[in-house]
Structures are given as C-alpha cells and as structure tokens.
Design a protein around this motif. Structure first.
Motif, mmCIF file in Angstrom:
data_model
loop_
_atom_site.group_PDB
_atom_site.id
_atom_site.type_symbol
_atom_site.label_atom_id
_atom_site.label_comp_id
_atom_site.label_asym_id
_atom_site.label_seq_id
_atom_site.Cartn_x
_atom_site.Cartn_y
_atom_site.Cartn_z
ATOM 1 N N SER A 129 27.400 4.818 79.633
ATOM 2 C CA SER A 129 28.505 4.662 78.687
ATOM 3 C C SER A 129 28.456 5.741 77.615
ATOM 4 N N THR A 130 29.600 5.985 77.007
ATOM 5 C CA THR A 130 29.663 6.927 75.894
ATOM 6 C C THR A 130 29.117 6.270 74.629
ATOM 7 N N LYS A 225 27.067 13.705 77.298
ATOM 8 C CA LYS A 225 27.304 12.471 76.554
ATOM 9 C C LYS A 225 28.078 12.749 75.263
ATOM 10 N N PHE A 263 30.554 8.216 83.413
ATOM 11 C CA PHE A 263 30.788 7.421 82.202
ATOM 12 C C PHE A 263 31.872 6.388 82.499
#
Length: 353
Positions: A129-130, A225, A263
C-alpha cells in the motif's frame, strides 16, 4: 448447537453474497475489455505505439489471470473461458497493429520495440500500500521535464538508444531527473514508469553513483513508494475536484502504473466504476470526444500558447473522436483490476504491512 448452525449459515450467506458481488464486477470488467478488443480489431492500423503498448500490458495481465484463475465453480470457469477468448482475439490484432507501427513510425518503433512483447510486462505477485506520510508538502506548478528527455532516458534503459546498444545505462541527468522530488502530473507518473521499466528490464543498479548523503538509504522500492503515494494523492485531489476531460488521462494512468508496481490501494471500487463509465458503448474506446474538430483545434492552439506544456506528441485522436492514449491506459488498468480481484482473497497476496 442450533445457534452455532444459524451463525454458520449467516457466515456462508454473507460469503456467497460477497462472491456473487465480486463475480458481477469481474463480469463488468470482462464485458468492457471485450468492447475494447473490438475497438482494437477495427482500429489496429491507426492506433499509435503508446496505444498498442497499453493493449500489450492488458495481454500480459489477461494471460496471468488465465494462468492463475483461482476458482473452479461454473460461473468462475465461464469467466475464465471469456478471458481465454479475449487473449486469442488480442493476439490476432497485435500482429497487424505492430506491423502497422513498424511501417508508420519506424524510429519510434525501434526505440520502444521491447515494450511490444507481453512477456516484458511482469504482473505483481504480492501487494503493498501507499503511505500518505510520504506526500510532498508542495509540488512544482509546471512539469519537471519534457517527453523528449523521458524517452531518451527510457531508451538508455532498454538498450535501444543505438543498434545493439548496451541496456541499463543511467546517466547523471537521467538519474537526477528521475529521482527529483516534488514533480507533478505526467513528470511524476513517468518517474514511476522509469523505475517500473527498469525493473521489468532487469536493471539492478538504477541508483548507482548517487552520492547525495540525504539519499544514502534510498532503494528503488523507496522511490516507487514515494512516487505512488503522491500519485494516489493526485488522484484523490482529482476526485475531490471532480473528474474532467483534462484530468481523466492522468487519473487512469496513475492507477495503471502504480497498480502494475503492486500498490493495490489504487484499485478502489468507486474509481473502477468511473473508468467503466468512460467507455463509449458504440465504438468501445474510452474518453471519446464527439466534438473532434474543435478538440484538435483547441489542442493545437493550446500548444502554441503554452510551448512548454507537455503534449503527448504521439497521442492520436482518431476520426471517430477516440483517444488512443486514454483507451490504452483504461484497458490496461482494467486488466490490473481483474488480476487484483482474482487474487485479493489469496492470503499470500494480501497487502504487506
């Protein structure tokens, strides 16, 4: 005992409802992709290279989906059969589309030929995930660099900068540009694309030679990221302001690129519905502009008034008002959604903490 049976029945009912809803969404995606494939079949001689690459990405995602299709119930198996048929249709169109590209734009074709194989594009095998804490406090008001520099840096990675060129070359201007923080919009998405293509090509030392002390602990994944966290913020801001004809292209491109980088939080259900609604029912493309003449004139005028504005110089608005680029990023983003929905219940592929 009766209470336990009732509780189990409730859980099974809820599970069936979730699976049913997911099956419907997968049906919607496959139906949309079938229309997109019909568009490619009709327009294969006219779609530009960026457009064909988008469909090639979709092909990689479809082949991976078919290979790993997780269920064997009749509904899911019928969906897999639909995906297999889509793969065959796309294979037939690609041969014609690539031949047309080679003839119509041989230089651009030679520079980006490696991207025209579905085997180049690796589909995520795990998800992360971001991080909103990585969002820039501010961004520049204009793009950080032009498309020509981006193309040059990509050809150095691909080894197509000359005949039989060495791949994975990273010059200082390319490294400095592609690791610059605070870039907006297309500069940001192409920074991310640079790292993504480097990874797909197998380049392992994109950051070699970076002597900045402040970047000493940065890895390639660190940059990915940071970039995708900011691309997520861009999309959230776009949704807050309302999706427009001017922002839809970068909105979908961000989902495509960061989704392909693994992501998963950009694969939002409501964003999927926005993409699906953009498809023209008549011809199957995305982002169709029926006022095609005024659009082309407007773009040319805007380019004259804003000489430094990023113009996708190989974007192609087709005579029916379809955008090659928006259609390409839309179908490949939908392919990403498909793979995510097929794997999200696999515990080994859930987002990593």
């Amino acid at each position: 005992m009766r209470a336990a049976r009732l509780q189990l029945a409730a859980v099974l009912t809820l599970f069936a409802a979730v699976c049913g809803a997911q099956a419907e969404v997968i049906d919607d995606i496959l139906r949309s992709l079938s229309k997109g494939a019909s568009f490619l079949e009709r327009q294969h001689e006219h779609i530009n290279l960026d457009g064909v690459v988008g469909f090639i990405m979709l092909q990689a995602e479809l082949k991976e989906a078919v290979r790993t299709w997780p269920h064997s119930d009749p509904v899911s198996w019928a969906q897999r059969t639909t995906a297999v048929a889509l793969v065959k249709r796309l294979d037939q169109s690609f041969e014609k589309a690539v031949a047309a590209l080679q003839q119509n734009d041989p230089k651009y074709y030679q520079e980006f030929e490696p991207l025209l194989s579905w085997r180049f594009w690796l589909v995520p095998q795990e998800w992360s995930s971001t991080d909103s804490s990585l969002v820039y406090p501010s961004t520049t008001t204009t793009e950080c660099y032009d498309e020509q520099l981006s193309d040059k840096c990509l050809t150095l990675l691909l080894g197509t900068w000359k005949m039989n060129g060495t791949p994975c070359i990273v010059t200082k201007p390319c490294r400095d540009t592609m690791t610059r923080f605070g870039c907006p919009h297309y500069s940001l998405s192409h920074q991310m694309l640079y790292f993504l293509i480097g990874k797909m090509k197998g380049c392992s030392n994109l950051l070699k030679g970076d002597t900045r002390a402040s970047r000493a602990n940065m890895t390639e994944r660190s940059y990915e990221k940071i970039f995708c966290s900011n691309m997520m913020k861009t999309n959230q801001d776009i949704m807050k302001d309302g999706l427009t004809q001017q922002t839809v292209d970068i909105f979908i491109e961000n989902i495509l690129i960061c989704g392909l980088a693994g992501f998963s939080d950009l694969y939002k259900a409501d964003w999927l519905q926005h993409i699906l609604r953009l498809q023209d029912e008549e011809v199957g493309c995305f982002g169709r502009d029926r006022s095609i003449i005024s659009q082309i004139i407007g773009d040319e005028l805007l380019e004259q008034l804003q000489p430094h504005r990023r113009v996708k110089r190989r974007e192609k608005i087709l005579p029916d008002g379809c955008s090659s680029h928006i259609t390409a990023v839309a179908v490949s983003a939908l392919g990403g959604y498909l793979n995510y929905y097929l794997t999200e219940q696999d515990i080994t592929k859930r987002p990593l903490s």
